[in-house]
Design an enzyme around this catalytic site. Sequence first.
Site, PDB file in Angstrom:
ATOM      1  N   GLU A 191       0.824  -1.213   0.000  1.00 26.67           N
ATOM      2  CA  GLU A 191       0.000   0.000   0.000  1.00 26.67           C
ATOM      3  C   GLU A 191       0.852   1.253   0.000  1.00 26.67           C
ATOM      4  O   GLU A 191       0.503   2.261  -0.637  1.00 26.67           O
ATOM      5  CB  GLU A 191      -0.925  -0.002   1.222  1.00 26.67           C
ATOM      6  CG  GLU A 191      -1.987   1.096   1.221  1.00 26.67           C
ATOM      7  CD  GLU A 191      -1.531   2.407   1.853  1.00 26.67           C
ATOM      8  OE1 GLU A 191      -2.234   3.412   1.739  1.00 26.67           O
ATOM      9  OE2 GLU A 191      -0.434   2.418   2.479  1.00 26.67           O
ATOM     10  N   GLU A 192       1.980   1.200   0.690  1.00 26.75           N
ATOM     11  CA  GLU A 192       2.805   2.397   0.834  1.00 26.75           C
ATOM     12  C   GLU A 192       3.595   2.739  -0.424  1.00 26.75           C
ATOM     13  O   GLU A 192       4.170   3.820  -0.515  1.00 26.75           O
ATOM     14  CB  GLU A 192       3.790   2.214   2.002  1.00 26.75           C
ATOM     15  CG  GLU A 192       3.147   2.094   3.366  1.00 26.75           C
ATOM     16  CD  GLU A 192       2.549   3.390   3.867  1.00 26.75           C
ATOM     17  OE1 GLU A 192       2.530   4.380   3.099  1.00 26.75           O
ATOM     18  OE2 GLU A 192       2.089   3.420   5.024  1.00 26.75           O
TER      19      GLU A 192
END
Length: 435
Positions: A191-192
């Site tokens: 996600e990052e």
Amino acid sequence: MKTFEFINIAALARLALASIQQPLADPLSHNTIVNPSIESALDQIITSSPLLAFHRDIVTIESISENEQEVGDFIIDFLSSQNLTVEKQVVTPKTDTTKERFNIYAYAGDNRFPDILLTSHIDTVPPFIPYSLHPPAPNPHTGKFNRKDLLIAGRGTVDAKASVAALTFAVLDTLATDPTASVGILLDVGEEKSGVGMKHFSASELNPTPSSFHTVIFGEPTNGDLVKGHKGTLGFKVVARGKPAHSSYPWLGESAILSILPVLEHINSLQFIAPEEGGLLWGEVLGNSTLNIGTISGGEAANVVPAHAEAAVSVRLAAGSPEETRRIIQSAVDVFSGGDGRVYLDFGIGSGNGTVGAPPQFFETDVEGFEVIAVNYGTDAFSLEIHDHETTRKVKRYLYGPGRFEVTHGEKEAIGVRELEDAVEGYKRLIAASL
């Protein structure tokens, strides 16, 4: 290209200062443990709580994006020990040089397509910061402190392993009370960095059309409030081409760095200009779009007139689509530069898939008992394609989680025991309302 005798550094500085928020209170103002007996007492607070111990265990395991395998294996073992059915959804197979990357999908029994899906991510940003405990100042009369005020620090303690731990225990508590509750967990990777995990899930058989779930609860740090919306994104590069020459005869060359600086200043100013005057878009829920010039590079040596320079820019969209903002920025640069081609914008659209980015996201806030806020950051909600049923229902989305989002990605990322424990109850309330 317009010619400039000097770069207005003062104006650039004023624009930068205008976007700086007031400094936050130091979350780690409490003392670091130095007394072994105190350290033992604090460890007992953590080990005596299954929630806090699980949170400690997953934070202790470094899981910077692309290195999620070890923490993923640990979580799979834990969820399996809680009698959940757990599926490993491989996103990137293991190779000789890379670790396996996988999402974790868990549910009760054979209920593979639950009505309610709680999701968060197991990767973090770099660098890894070890787990640590920080006791609050004791009561001056008793020398004691409330265990709920104990502060837990380290990379991922907030973003987003606090959400991972809290939503996991909310699901376990819900199923312990009602084994028939149709609820499941999705923990994804990347996600990052790229959203690769959620994109993989979104395109898989676990996300059919129409969607099997009627509610998705996204876990991210929200200060314990419900989020009504978060900004979209648009990333691009500003590239300048010049002509190399010896620095002792600079007039024989053309400096790409001197060409790019005034353009960057103009692009940065767009966030402070009203949309009707050519600035970035504003929205009623999310306010103004913001822009950050994140990196800049160029040149080869101090004694060479630089022939190339480029900068990476990130825009947080408060309204409209990435394509609309692309057109605003492109038009502003074209007018400013005169369209001579020495400075141009690269939006990464060579693949034919359109402008790279995502529009603002909006969420439900219809569950009572929560404060409601809007946030600037982005989430995996960008990457999950929702397949609403055409005639019967619309999938509801909530964004909620423990921890102050202001401390995420910082060197003093930390969360209190109270916030973690309260979030379990918050997730349970959202589950109950959705059931």
